[in-house]
Design a protein around this motif. Structure first.
Motif, PDB file in Angstrom:
ATOM      1  N   HIS A 290       3.639  10.968  -2.739  1.00  0.00           N
ATOM      2  CA  HIS A 290       4.848  10.749  -3.532  1.00  0.00           C
ATOM      3  C   HIS A 290       4.908  11.609  -4.795  1.00  0.00           C
ATOM      4  O   HIS A 290       5.825  11.451  -5.599  1.00  0.00           O
ATOM      5  CB  HIS A 290       4.971   9.264  -3.897  1.00  0.00           C
ATOM      6  CG  HIS A 290       5.255   8.384  -2.716  1.00  0.00           C
ATOM      7  ND1 HIS A 290       4.263   7.934  -1.877  1.00  0.00           N
ATOM      8  CD2 HIS A 290       6.417   7.889  -2.218  1.00  0.00           C
ATOM      9  CE1 HIS A 290       4.805   7.192  -0.920  1.00  0.00           C
ATOM     10  NE2 HIS A 290       6.095   7.139  -1.111  1.00  0.00           N
ATOM     11  N   ARG A 291       3.949  12.475  -5.003  1.00  0.00           N
ATOM     12  CA  ARG A 291       4.020  13.390  -6.148  1.00  0.00           C
ATOM     13  C   ARG A 291       5.192  14.353  -5.946  1.00  0.00           C
ATOM     14  O   ARG A 291       5.527  14.706  -4.817  1.00  0.00           O
ATOM     15  CB  ARG A 291       2.720  14.189  -6.268  1.00  0.00           C
ATOM     16  CG  ARG A 291       1.515  13.356  -6.672  1.00  0.00           C
ATOM     17  CD  ARG A 291       0.265  14.190  -6.786  1.00  0.00           C
ATOM     18  NE  ARG A 291       0.396  15.189  -7.845  1.00  0.00           N
ATOM     19  CZ  ARG A 291      -0.479  16.161  -8.049  1.00  0.00           C
ATOM     20  NH1 ARG A 291      -1.539  16.283  -7.245  1.00  0.00           N
ATOM     21  NH2 ARG A 291      -0.301  17.022  -9.021  1.00  0.00           N
ATOM     22  N   PRO A 292       5.856  14.770  -7.051  1.00  0.00           N
ATOM     23  CA  PRO A 292       5.512  14.528  -8.462  1.00  0.00           C
ATOM     24  C   PRO A 292       6.164  13.268  -9.057  1.00  0.00           C
ATOM     25  O   PRO A 292       6.164  13.093 -10.265  1.00  0.00           O
ATOM     26  CB  PRO A 292       6.065  15.775  -9.145  1.00  0.00           C
ATOM     27  CG  PRO A 292       7.301  16.079  -8.365  1.00  0.00           C
ATOM     28  CD  PRO A 292       6.954  15.732  -6.927  1.00  0.00           C
ATOM     29  N   HIS A 293       6.693  12.389  -8.221  1.00  0.00           N
ATOM     30  CA  HIS A 293       7.365  11.193  -8.732  1.00  0.00           C
ATOM     31  C   HIS A 293       6.346  10.211  -9.307  1.00  0.00           C
ATOM     32  O   HIS A 293       5.233  10.073  -8.802  1.00  0.00           O
ATOM     33  CB  HIS A 293       8.167  10.512  -7.626  1.00  0.00           C
ATOM     34  CG  HIS A 293       9.209  11.398  -7.016  1.00  0.00           C
ATOM     35  ND1 HIS A 293      10.318  11.818  -7.706  1.00  0.00           N
ATOM     36  CD2 HIS A 293       9.289  11.956  -5.777  1.00  0.00           C
ATOM     37  CE1 HIS A 293      11.063  12.584  -6.922  1.00  0.00           C
ATOM     38  NE2 HIS A 293      10.459  12.692  -5.755  1.00  0.00           N
ATOM     39  N   SER A 294       6.748   9.504 -10.352  1.00  0.00           N
ATOM     40  CA  SER A 294       5.916   8.440 -10.904  1.00  0.00           C
ATOM     41  C   SER A 294       6.008   7.224  -9.996  1.00  0.00           C
ATOM     42  O   SER A 294       7.055   6.949  -9.400  1.00  0.00           O
ATOM     43  CB  SER A 294       6.374   8.071 -12.317  1.00  0.00           C
ATOM     44  OG  SER A 294       6.217   9.162 -13.195  1.00  0.00           O
ATOM     45  N   VAL A 295       4.914   6.483  -9.886  1.00  0.00           N
ATOM     46  CA  VAL A 295       4.890   5.294  -9.050  1.00  0.00           C
ATOM     47  C   VAL A 295       4.422   4.106  -9.884  1.00  0.00           C
ATOM     48  O   VAL A 295       3.836   4.270 -10.959  1.00  0.00           O
ATOM     49  CB  VAL A 295       3.961   5.485  -7.825  1.00  0.00           C
ATOM     50  CG1 VAL A 295       4.450   6.635  -6.970  1.00  0.00           C
ATOM     51  CG2 VAL A 295       2.517   5.720  -8.265  1.00  0.00           C
ATOM     52  N   MET A 296       4.684   2.929  -9.387  1.00  0.00           N
ATOM     53  CA  MET A 296       4.274   1.726 -10.095  1.00  0.00           C
ATOM     54  C   MET A 296       4.021   0.605  -9.088  1.00  0.00           C
ATOM     55  O   MET A 296       4.480   0.662  -7.937  1.00  0.00           O
ATOM     56  CB  MET A 296       5.343   1.287 -11.101  1.00  0.00           C
ATOM     57  CG  MET A 296       6.613   0.746 -10.479  1.00  0.00           C
ATOM     58  SD  MET A 296       7.939   0.419 -11.673  1.00  0.00           S
ATOM     59  CE  MET A 296       7.169  -0.773 -12.755  1.00  0.00           C
TER      60      MET A 296
END
Length: 393
Positions: A290-296
């Motif tokens: 899922h990079r470069p998106h931030s995940v949580m």
């Protein structure tokens, strides 16, 4: 004392050099730790109050804005506060993107060692290849339920209540009794499973009938990743984040109507699949996909906040009994973490006395805390100096 702390800190930042850096944004939009020797903020403070008059039970009044520093740019900011009676409070603010609780503990123990002996017993490892994704990756479908990509804009959800912080003391014998109740089916439950099940039931009492109630338990993956590539020593020394946050969601009515042993079983059932090497390696692969998106963690998403939600962190192995900077062992170790998310936060930590007692920080809505105290008042005691055996001196 202040001079000794600063001198040892300057030496410690040689092996712990990333903590003197800063977070910058890469060309792809990802946060990156830039090791530029920017330095660590160090605040010297004086409090016109005696330790005996410090209200540790209500940290929002006694700690916030007074004993814990704020930082805008530094990875690490430290504050040393001398009180009127000569007592000293050492606190720090550390960027969680760089460090988890295990790493923070490792740094503090090393700082104490450097102050007293000029050497450290454990050199930190920043070998990122220990957590390299596999090729080809195999993240596993279950991770799509536990984690999510952070939306471009998080939804604005009106908050009906305000969060409150409180610190409690839990004696070892109370924990033993709780564990025995949680293990009544003949299968022994851990202290974490027993405590989490107990808190889950108490939170359910504060919820509306039939409302979903969520609890997550932080898993430190270091001991689960040891294999032929990663030795026990390397993983113990690894500085960074090696965490997963599995959680369970149950109807509040089920939680309130069933015994503690049943709730502890539910904690065990969602916790065990995440406490494995395959899960943690899959999480590394999932993040890479899922990079470069931030995940949580899904548990922390604002749009998922119907009903009570709480994260129970992993501070039980914090080595507060090793924090001796040369003028005696520390008397209290705790945290103050009002993290701003629409989910509660609980951090149990061992008492520095080493007798098995716990110091428990809670960040919940006031009505939830009031319910927790009503339900668990016989085992969770408001923190005071008598419980820490300080009034005898």
């Amino acid at each position: 004392m202040m001079g000794a702390l600063k001198k040892s800190l300057s030496k410690l930042l040689i092996p712990y050099y990333p903590l003197a850096g800063e977070i910058v944004t890469s060309p792809t939009g990802e946060p990156v730790l830039h090791c530029n020797n920017n330095g660590v903020e160090f605040v010297e403070a004086y409090g016109e109050i005696e330790l005996l008059k410090l209200d540790l039970y209500h940290p929002d009044a006694s700690v916030a804005g007074k004993l814990v520093p704020k930082t805008a740019t530094s990875v690490l900011c430290l504050q040393v506060t001398e009180l009127k009676c000569g007592a000293m409070v050492l606190s720090g603010t550390l960027d969680h993107r760089v460090s988890d609780g295990h790493s923070a503990n490792m740094f503090l123990v090393a700082w104490a060692e450097m102050t007293t002996s000029g050497t450290i017993s454990m050199t930190p490892s920043f070998r990122r290849s220990l957590l390299s994704p596999r090729w080809p990756g195999s993240p596993g479908k279950s991770l799509n339920d536990l984690y999510m990509v952070v939306p471009p804009t998080l939804p604005e959800t009106p908050r009906l209540h305000e969060y409150v912080g409180r610190i409690y003391y839990m004696k070892a014998e109370a924990m033993a009794s709780l564990q025995a109740l949680a293990s009544s089916h003949g299968t022994k439950r851990t202290k974490v499973e027993a405590f989490s099940g107990c808190l889950w039931k108490a939170l359910a009492e504060s919820a509306d009938k039939g409302e979903p109630c969520k609890v997550g338990v932080v898993v430190d993956g270091r001991t689960r990743l040891i294999d032929g590539v990663r030795s026990k020593d390397e993983m113990a020394r690894y500085y960074g984040n090696v965490l997963s946050l599995p959680y369970g969601e149950l109807d509040s009515s089920k939680l309130t109507s069933n015994p503690l042993s049943w709730a502890a079983d539910q904690v065990h059932d969602f916790l065990m699949p995440a406490a494995t090497k395959d899960h943690l390696l899959g999480l590394v692969d999932w993040v890479e996909d899922h990079r470069p998106h931030s995940v949580m963690a899904t548990l922390l998403f604002k749009g998922n906040m119907k009903g009570p939600s709480v994260t129970i962190s992993s501070g039980r192995f914090f080595q507060a009994n090793k924090l001796d900077f040369g003028w005696g062992r520390s008397t209290l170790g705790s945290c103050y973490f009002p993290w701003g998310l629409d989910s509660g936060y609980v951090m149990p930590m061992p008492s520095p006395s080493g007798n098995g007692d716990w110091i428990v920080y809670m960040h919940l809505f006031k009505h939830q805390l009031d319910t927790v105290e009503a339900e668990l008042g016989d085992i969770l005691h408001p923190l005071n100096l008598a419980l820490l055996k300080l009034l005898e001196h």
